[in-house]
Design an enzyme around this catalytic site. Structure first.
Site, PDB file in Angstrom:
ATOM      1  N   CYS A 157       1.085  -1.356   0.040  1.00 32.25           N
ATOM      2  CA  CYS A 157      -0.218   0.136  -0.339  1.00 32.25           C
ATOM      3  C   CYS A 157       0.598   0.899  -0.265  1.00 32.25           C
ATOM      4  O   CYS A 157       0.158   2.387  -0.744  1.00 32.25           O
ATOM      5  CB  CYS A 157      -0.858   0.619   1.445  1.00 32.25           C
ATOM      6  SG  CYS A 157      -0.006  -0.107   2.644  1.00 32.25           S
ATOM      7  N   HIS A 293      -1.933   0.394   7.634  1.00 35.73           N
ATOM      8  CA  HIS A 293      -2.066   0.893   6.295  1.00 35.73           C
ATOM      9  C   HIS A 293      -2.026   2.456   5.657  1.00 35.73           C
ATOM     10  O   HIS A 293      -1.373   3.312   5.911  1.00 35.73           O
ATOM     11  CB  HIS A 293      -4.145   0.255   5.725  1.00 35.73           C
ATOM     12  CG  HIS A 293      -4.126   0.443   4.033  1.00 35.73           C
ATOM     13  ND1 HIS A 293      -3.647  -0.510   3.562  1.00 35.73           N
ATOM     14  CD2 HIS A 293      -5.459   1.148   4.069  1.00 35.73           C
ATOM     15  CE1 HIS A 293      -4.131  -0.607   2.547  1.00 35.73           C
ATOM     16  NE2 HIS A 293      -4.920   0.341   2.315  1.00 35.73           N
ATOM     17  N   ASN A 313      -8.727   3.843  -2.058  1.00 35.71           N
ATOM     18  CA  ASN A 313      -7.769   2.683  -1.652  1.00 35.71           C
ATOM     19  C   ASN A 313      -7.526   1.914  -2.896  1.00 35.71           C
ATOM     20  O   ASN A 313      -7.736   2.180  -3.922  1.00 35.71           O
ATOM     21  CB  ASN A 313      -9.055   2.038  -1.459  1.00 35.71           C
ATOM     22  CG  ASN A 313      -8.340   0.474   0.148  1.00 35.71           C
ATOM     23  OD1 ASN A 313      -7.455   0.802   0.565  1.00 35.71           O
ATOM     24  ND2 ASN A 313      -9.307   0.084   0.784  1.00 35.71           N
TER      25      ASN A 313
END
Ligand SMILES: *[C@@H]1O[C@H](CO)[C@@H](O)[C@H](O)[C@H]1NC(C)=O
Ligand SMILES: *[C@@H]1O[C@H](CO)[C@@H](O)[C@H](O)[C@H]1NC(C)=O
Ligand SMILES: *[C@@H]1O[C@H](CO)[C@@H](O)[C@H](O)[C@H]1NC(C)=O
Ligand SMILES: *[C@@H]1O[C@H](CO)[C@@H](O)[C@H](O)[C@H]1NC(C)=O
Ligand SMILES: *[C@@H]1O[C@H](CO)[C@@H](O)[C@H](O)[C@H]1NC(C)=O
Length: 346
Positions: A157, A293, A313
């Protein structure tokens, strides 16, 4: 390519992102929690799940039951402005599986960027009032945000969120949206651990200090596993950054809004534990877990009943609202103001 982690001067913390485990094939077992089992069978069908054997099926079923409990908890005391939680493609993972955090090290003293230059000037012209920024910003409408990606079981991520942001900044500057290589960051960034996790600010520091040319996605395509860093000298159309800022803005989210309004999308590190079962709405509560994240923020809306950031995302388009989530402005929700990064491109 596990890199020895010797980076100490700016350690932030690594985010392992969310590692999604994939299993296949479905058998059946009969027991007494019939109703929940029926629900699970429906879930398996709706989400095209298949599990390798009965043992795995049972493990997934237990995780599913846990998710149902969590969903009920998260949805209790729900108002018409709350986020909604429900079954997602991740609901058959245990929270531990969902949240594989590697080397999650916090160091609040270390949150300082590079020589900020122009960006720092922009930041220091601090606007204390939200009314000094546009009421709505959405960089997607300017055509500078590419399609939502899916990181699958690669905990990168940190690479997705940074690369996507540089990509947007390039597009804003040159009016030409070209997808940039996330894989190059996974393979080459020396302070990070590829698909095992990394840190957004360490990545930016490496990109800037090494004067790295970030290649296009076409020249250095995504494979979602660690590879040897490839030489990129024959490629063209890559992008270098000019500068970046990486800082903590807790209690100063007006600065985040200002960066979004005057510079472009930003990168934020977040806690995403409760995102496992997020299905929509503005997240305002239940998001205090460890930072693990990172996502790109592509805009905000101050006119909404609950003002929110628009977060892009990297869990696929079928997660959340077409791949996006909404995070409340002003309360450091999910710790989003803890490690914020903005960049300019050369
Ligand atoms: C499940 O598979 C079918 C057929 O391949 C597809 O049409 C559907 O969109 C899939 N559903 C999900 C949730 O992936
Ligand atoms: C929901 O409300 C009840 C009663 O007002 C309270 O006891 C409970 O802690 C609340 N639950 C959550 C998750 O906020
Ligand atoms: C939510 O409820 C409040 C009052 O209970 C109402 O004023 C508001 O319009 C509602 N918002 C939406 C989006 O339905
Ligand atoms: C970065 O690399 C480019 C291309 O090789 C070069 O033109 C530029 O001067 C370099 N910048 C710095 C700060 O070294
Ligand atoms: C846009 O960028 C791509 C890749 O860098 C390049 O091949 C193309 O010529 C550019 N188009 C324009 C109009 O600048």
């Amino acid at each position: 390519m596990p890199v020895p982690f010797t980076f100490t001067y700016k350690t932030y913390f690594e985010v392992g992102c969310y590692v999604v485990l994939l299993f296949f094939v479905v058998p059946i077992r009969i027991d007494n929690d019939y109703e929940i089992r029926e629900q699970f069978m429906q879930y398996v069908k709706d989400f095209n799940k298949s599990y390798l054997d009965e043992n795995i099926f049972n493990i997934r079923f237990d995780a599913f039951k846990k998710s149902l409990e969590t969903i009920n908890q998260l949805n209790s005391n729900r108002t018409n402005t709350s986020a909604h939680y429900g079954l997602t493609k991740f609901s058959d993972l245990s929270p531990e599986e969902f949240l594989l955090i590697q080397n999650n090290r916090r160091n609040t003293d270390a949150l300082v960027g590079n020589d900020f230059g122009e960006l720092q000037n922009r930041v220091s012209k601090r606007s204390t009032y939200w009314k000094n920024v546009p009421q709505k910003v959405d960089w997607r409408k300017k055509g500078v945000v590419s399609g939502v990606k899916y990181q699958k079981n690669c905990g990168a991520c940190w690479a997705f969120s940074v690369t996507e942001t540089i990509e947007s900044m390039q597009a804003i500057k040159n009016k030409n949206l070209t997808e940039l290589s996330v894989q190059q960051m996974i393979d080459c960034s020396i302070y990070n651990n590829g698909c095992q996790g990394g840190d957004t600010c360490s990545l930016l520091s490496w990109i800037k200090d090494s004067n790295v040319t970030i290649e296009t996605e076409t020249d250095y395509p995504l494979v979602l596993r660690d590879q040897k860093c490839r030489k990129t000298t024959n490629f063209h159309g890559g992008v270098r950054i000019n500068d970046y800022v990486c800082d903590t803005f807790i209690g100063r989210e007006d600065i985040i809004l200002k960066l979004l309004a005057t510079n472009g999308p930003v990168v934020v590190s977040v806690s995403g534990e409760t995102w496992q079962n997020y299905v929509g709405g503005v997240i305002q509560f239940h998001c205090d877990g460890e930072i693990s994240h990172a996502v790109q923020i592509v805009g905000y809306d101050l006119t909404a009943e609950v003002p929110y950031y628009i977060a892009r995302n990297s869990w696929g388009e079928d997660f959340g609202d077409k791949g996006y989530l909404y995070l409340a402005i002003g309360s450091n929700i999910c710790h989003l103001a803890y490690e914020v990064a903005a960049v300019t491109v050369a």
